[in-house]
Every structure is written in C-alpha cells, then in structure tokens.
Scaffold this motif. Structure first.
Motif, PDB file in Angstrom:
ATOM      1  N   ASN A 122      69.183  65.744  43.302  1.00 24.21           N
ATOM      2  CA  ASN A 122      68.917  66.860  42.648  1.00 24.21           C
ATOM      3  C   ASN A 122      68.315  66.589  41.300  1.00 24.21           C
ATOM      4  OD1 ASN A 122      69.261  69.144  41.310  1.00 24.21           O
ATOM      5  ND2 ASN A 122      71.606  69.554  41.769  1.00 24.21           N
ATOM      6  N   PRO A 123      66.863  66.865  41.119  1.00 24.35           N
ATOM      7  CA  PRO A 123      66.331  66.525  39.773  1.00 24.35           C
ATOM      8  C   PRO A 123      67.187  67.144  38.543  1.00 24.35           C
ATOM      9  CG  PRO A 123      64.701  67.285  41.216  1.00 24.35           C
ATOM     10  CD  PRO A 123      66.045  67.825  41.966  1.00 24.35           C
ATOM     11  N   SER A 124      67.811  68.169  38.765  1.00 31.31           N
ATOM     12  CA  SER A 124      68.727  68.871  37.750  1.00 31.31           C
ATOM     13  C   SER A 124      69.594  68.049  37.185  1.00 31.31           C
ATOM     14  CB  SER A 124      69.036  70.276  38.043  1.00 31.31           C
ATOM     15  OG  SER A 124      67.903  70.957  38.280  1.00 31.31           O
ATOM     16  N   THR A 125      70.527  67.058  37.958  1.00 34.97           N
ATOM     17  CA  THR A 125      71.459  66.259  37.696  1.00 34.97           C
ATOM     18  C   THR A 125      71.268  64.960  37.777  1.00 34.97           C
ATOM     19  OG1 THR A 125      72.321  66.483  39.868  1.00 34.97           O
ATOM     20  CG2 THR A 125      72.936  67.977  38.227  1.00 34.97           C
TER      21      THR A 125
ATOM     22  N   ASN B 148      61.065  63.795  39.040  1.00 35.60           N
ATOM     23  CA  ASN B 148      61.756  62.449  39.073  1.00 35.60           C
ATOM     24  C   ASN B 148      61.507  62.161  37.484  1.00 35.60           C
ATOM     25  OD1 ASN B 148      59.240  61.477  39.152  1.00 35.60           O
ATOM     26  ND2 ASN B 148      59.383  61.430  41.471  1.00 35.60           N
ATOM     27  N   ARG B 149      62.024  60.774  37.466  1.00 32.23           N
ATOM     28  CA  ARG B 149      61.818  60.049  35.912  1.00 32.23           C
ATOM     29  C   ARG B 149      60.542  59.815  35.717  1.00 32.23           C
ATOM     30  NH1 ARG B 149      64.760  60.740  32.002  1.00 32.23           N
ATOM     31  NH2 ARG B 149      66.440  60.260  33.306  1.00 32.23           N
ATOM     32  N   ALA B 150      59.595  59.402  36.967  1.00 37.75           N
ATOM     33  CA  ALA B 150      58.352  59.053  36.764  1.00 37.75           C
ATOM     34  C   ALA B 150      57.727  60.309  36.216  1.00 37.75           C
ATOM     35  CB  ALA B 150      57.840  58.594  38.066  1.00 37.75           C
ATOM     36  N   ALA B 151      57.746  61.407  36.839  1.00 33.93           N
ATOM     37  CA  ALA B 151      57.199  62.316  36.004  1.00 33.93           C
ATOM     38  C   ALA B 151      57.255  62.840  34.414  1.00 33.93           C
ATOM     39  CB  ALA B 151      57.598  63.646  36.699  1.00 33.93           C
ATOM     40  N   ILE B 152      58.501  62.397  34.094  1.00 32.76           N
ATOM     41  CA  ILE B 152      58.718  62.697  32.892  1.00 32.76           C
ATOM     42  C   ILE B 152      57.902  61.498  32.059  1.00 32.76           C
ATOM     43  CG2 ILE B 152      60.510  62.393  31.208  1.00 32.76           C
ATOM     44  CD1 ILE B 152      60.862  64.835  32.455  1.00 32.76           C
ATOM     45  N   GLU B 153      58.031  60.420  32.456  1.00 31.33           N
ATOM     46  CA  GLU B 153      57.319  59.149  31.711  1.00 31.33           C
ATOM     47  C   GLU B 153      55.687  59.575  31.777  1.00 31.33           C
ATOM     48  OE1 GLU B 153      58.514  55.891  34.192  1.00 31.33           O
ATOM     49  OE2 GLU B 153      60.414  55.785  33.329  1.00 31.33           O
TER      50      GLU B 153
ATOM     51  N   PHE C 251      66.148  65.727  34.862  1.00 27.56           N
ATOM     52  CA  PHE C 251      64.706  65.131  34.643  1.00 27.56           C
ATOM     53  C   PHE C 251      63.969  66.606  33.952  1.00 27.56           C
ATOM     54  CE2 PHE C 251      65.612  62.811  38.551  1.00 27.56           C
ATOM     55  CZ  PHE C 251      66.117  61.927  38.135  1.00 27.56           C
ATOM     56  N   PHE C 252      64.339  66.678  32.518  1.00 24.78           N
ATOM     57  CA  PHE C 252      63.936  67.786  31.900  1.00 24.78           C
ATOM     58  C   PHE C 252      62.675  67.391  30.839  1.00 24.78           C
ATOM     59  CE2 PHE C 252      67.941  68.911  33.466  1.00 24.78           C
ATOM     60  CZ  PHE C 252      67.672  70.176  34.160  1.00 24.78           C
TER      61      PHE C 252
END
Length: 502
Positions: free
Chosen positions: A51-54, A353-358, A386-387
């Motif tokens: 769940n990308p929100s958590t 996901n985290r990669a998208a944030i990065e 992942f916000f």
C-alpha cells in the motif's frame, strides 16, 4: 453481489484477498489465471503487494515462472480456434456483461485501486468508469469488423478484403492505471476474436486479477484470457514472444522497456503496439480564458497525481498572462489535500513507491539548482508512505532535466514565452510525441497550432484527451499503433486479401 452476477460461476481460487471494510465485491484470487483455473504456479513463490499510502504489505500474489508463461500460451492456443469462430454478437454479449459487472462493482474496484496504487478515490472511481467503457465500446465494435470489396483497376478480378483475428496476444500493462490499461487491451483483443495473456504490473496486480475474475464470471471461455503475475518479467515475456504461436504484442510502459520488447518481438516478427513515454507540453496563449486554462491545467497535471503518460509536464505560458497563470495555479494546487488514497477527503494521493519519490526529488533539485523558482512545495514531507506534495516551479530553464524528462508526479514546471513560434518550437523539442495541450481564445489559431505540434493527440481548450472512442497513441518515441476507437480493434486483426473473378 448483484443478482446479475450472483448466478455466474464463483471462483475456484486457492489464495484470495478480501478488501477490508469494502461493501460488495468478492474475494479476489491472488494466483495465476491459466485455462480458467486459478493456480499457485510452479515456483510456489509469492510477490508482496504494498500500500503506497503506508508502505505496508496488503497481501501477496503468485509469482509466475517461464514454465507458467508457456502454460498460459498453451491455454490460449487451445482456445484460439473456438473463440475466433465464435459469432461476433456472442463475443459482444460477453463484453457487455463485463461492462455491466464493472459498473456494479465500481466503488469496490476503486477501493482496490486506491489501496495498491495510492491514488485518490475520485481518481480511482473515474478510472473504473473509464475502464468499463472499453468493454462497452468494443462490445459495440465487435459486430463492425467490416471488410472491403472492389474491382481491380485493370478489371481482371475482384479485390476482397477480410479482417481476421491476428492470433494469440501478449498484453503488458503498467501500474498507473491498472484497470483501464487492462481493459483497453483485453476488450479489443476479445472483440477481434483473439485469445490473450495479460502480464500486469508487479506493483498493482490485484486490480487486474479482480478484472480477470469478472471476465470469468461474465462467461469468457477457458483459455481466452490468461493472467500471469511475475517478479521477473524479462525471461517470462521473452519466452512467450519467442513462441511461434504468439502473433501480437501490446505494451504500455516506458520507452526504454518498449525498445527491449521490440527487439524480442523481432525474432518472430510479431506485430507490436507500443504506448510509451510522454513529455506533454501545455501551451497557454495571452488570449486564453485564464480560468478555463487553470481548470484544464489542474486536470491535465493532477489527474492521478501526475502519474499519467498524458500528464502535462511542461507549461509554456505567454508573457502577458504568465504572472496571473502562475499565481492562480499555485492557489489551486496549494489547496489540494494530500493523503491516503482511501481517505474520502484526499485529492492528491501517494506516489507508487520510494523510487518514484527519489526521481521527482532529483528532477526538482536539478531545476532549482539551475535557476527555477519554487512557488509551491518542492520538498518531501516526513511520515509513512510515498508522498510528494503538489508543487509549482516557475521560470524553469530549458536546460533543466525537468524539461527533458517525464516527471510522473505532481510537479508543474512553468516557462514563459514571448512569441508563439518559440512556444511551438519548444513544445516539439523532445523525442516524445504522445499528447499536447493548447489554450487560446482564437479557434482558428488553435487549430493551426495543433496541426503543427508533433504529437499523436492534442487537446484544444480541454484538459482531458482520453476517450475510449478516440484513437489513443503517440508519434516519435512515444509509441506505435493506436488504442481505443475502431483503430484499436484493427490492431488485433490481419487484413487478408482474396483475388477472385466472377
């Protein structure tokens, strides 16, 4: 469950996922769908779905091997002749039942999308309705696969052209629209009389699996639609594409992966449809209706929190309207509520996901280092999930990576321009050519600009370009072929010419 679907065959799945606190629906099979059976596969391994929100694990799905992929080809091959011979009206009736079932389960399907994708519920529900429309559209198109009859110019024979099913199709879908990208490929394949194998994105398989069960319950025969989730798509897709029985590849995803798949498809000269990356420009001329342009910008940029290949990436705004446009866009984007997708008040959900944030962070930091001005957001907040906040960058230099690359996030990069010729030149200065947007009060000039933009789709005074009845696709490195419309149906057919005299 509604009465129209309650009588249809229930799942025989071993592993299932029940959506928490959701009304209606059914236990979602989380295995592989091969020949109308849900199976755990040969590896016995599972893929965690987050769940990308958590950042927490929702459940797990079966992890297909190459052997499982080839079993899916076997199933598709066994069903191919019968499905191709099924009358178009019968195929249409199945697709119509799929459409009705998706509407009946719309809120439930939206919950699934929000859970595994992170997108806000209004966006998720909009996706479900859009996805369902492909079943209805192709139910109507299935009975309209018309041929041609002509007399040869020399008069020696008649030219008869029939459109026949192309054969077994491998369908590969992305994570950002897990329902719509599946139905946009499955529906025309089935309407044309093809059998298929769907490889959904590893990040968002639950939505596709729910659609797979809806297809089964709607009466899609065994082997006509097969689904294989995998954590190692390269070998599996390669093996499927090198099977001589497979004749069609339809892929939506990055240009980089698309090029790899085209090389794989070349071994057996497989007909390929590619819906690849984008870098959409959004042109606003001085004579545009400012409020309408802002409304369109919010749709084009913030639909699905910017995680869309059609999302406006570069805003080119004429100098006379530039200050007001920046101010109003900051106001509108700043008012959006960031939060978990399943929260009914959320307007901008989590990234995948985290990669998208990065990646987003890297692109924003590069632009700021080169002179862009942060008017809103621009930094990742703290906390779980992942916000990335809605962000506006003004005066973005043309050498910023943000201008050259698809950001896939809620960041608007704004560039002022003086001359319309410069705007057209900047808009076309990219290897991509999927979608573009133009806002102007002069329809004649808007049409002239639209014709000069090197894009497969142009939205003129509109913030939304997608429609099941319209041919979706790009030029240059944004893809090959079209999805949607009658064009999308013909992508799954071969034209057969018969020379005959009578």
């Amino acid at each position: 469950m509604s009465s129209s679907t309650a009588s249809l065959a229930p799942t025989d799945a071993g592993h299932t996922y029940v959506v928490p606190d959701a009304k209606g629906g059914f236990a979602i099979p989380t295995d592989l769908l091969i020949a109308d059976k849900w199976t755990a596969g040969t590896s016995g391994k599972r893929i965690d779905v987050l769940n990308p929100s958590t950042g927490e694990v929702l459940t797990s799905v079966a992890d297909a091997t190459v052997a499982d992929g080839l079993s899916a080809v076997d199933a598709a091959a066994a069903a191919a002749a019968s499905w191709a011979a099924t009358p178009p009206r019968a195929r249409a009736n199945v697709l119509q039942r799929c459409f009705q079932s998706m509407l009946e389960h719309a809120d439930w399907l939206a919950q699934i999308i929000s859970l595994e994708n992170g997108k806000a519920l209004p966006d998720a529900r909009g996706e479900v309705l859009y996805a369902a429309e492909f079943f209805r559209w192709y139910a109507e198109e299935a009975v309209r696969i018309n041929g041609d009859l002509a007399i040869a110019p020399a008069g020696g024979n008649r030219i008869v052209v029939q459109y026949q099913p192309i054969g077994i199709a491998l369908l590969i879908t992305p994570w950002n629209f897990p329902a719509a990208m599946a139905t946009r490929k499955i529906a025309p394949a089935l309407a044309a009389g093809c059998t298929c194998i769907l490889k959904p994105a590893e990040e968002t398989p639950l939505t596709a699996l729910a659609v797979g069960e809806i297809l089964r319950r709607a009466g899609v025969p065994a082997g006509v639609v097969n689904m294989v989730n995998t954590s190692d798509p390269g070998p599996l897709c390669s093996a499927i594409l090198r099977d001589m029985r497979v004749r069609k590849l339809s892929f939506t995803g990055s240009t980089e992966v698309g090029k790899i798949l085209l090389r794989e498809a070349s071994y057996n000269v497989i007909n390929s449809s590619m819906e690849l990356g984008g870098n959409a420009p959004f042109l606003v001329l001085d004579d545009a209706d400012l409020d309408a342009a802002i409304e369109g910008a919010m749709i084009a940029k913030m639909r699905n929190a910017g995680e869309a290949c059609t999302a406006a990436n570069r805003f080119y705004v004429q100098e006379g309207i530039y200050p007001a446009f920046v101010e109003k866009l900051v106001e509108k984007m700043g008012a959006l509520k960031l939060g978990a997708g399943t929260d009914t008040t959320t307007q901008c959900g989590a990234m995948i996901n985290r990669a998208a944030i990065e990646k987003i962070t890297s692109l924003v930091d590069d632009a700021v280092a080169k002179g862009a001005k942060v008017k809103l957001g621009g930094k990742v907040g703290e906390g779980a999930g992942f916000f990335y906040p809605p962000s506006v960058l003004a005066d973005v230099p043309l050498n910023a990576n943000l201008i050259r690359e698809e950001i896939f996030g809620p960041v608007a990069a704004i560039v002022p321009f003086k001359d319309v010729e410069d705007a057209i030149r900047m808009a076309n200065d990219t290897e991509y050519g999927l979608s573009a947007y133009v806002y102007t009060g002069d329809l004649k000039r808007g049409m002239q600009i639209s014709e000069r933009l090197e894009y497969g789709m142009v939205a003129l005074n509109r913030g939304l370009v997608s429609d099941p009845a319209a041919p979706f696709g790009g030029v240059k490195q944004s893809g090959l072929g079209r999805e949607g419309a009658h064009h999308g149906l013909l992508e799954f057919t071969e034209a057969k010419y018969i020379a005959v005299s009578w």
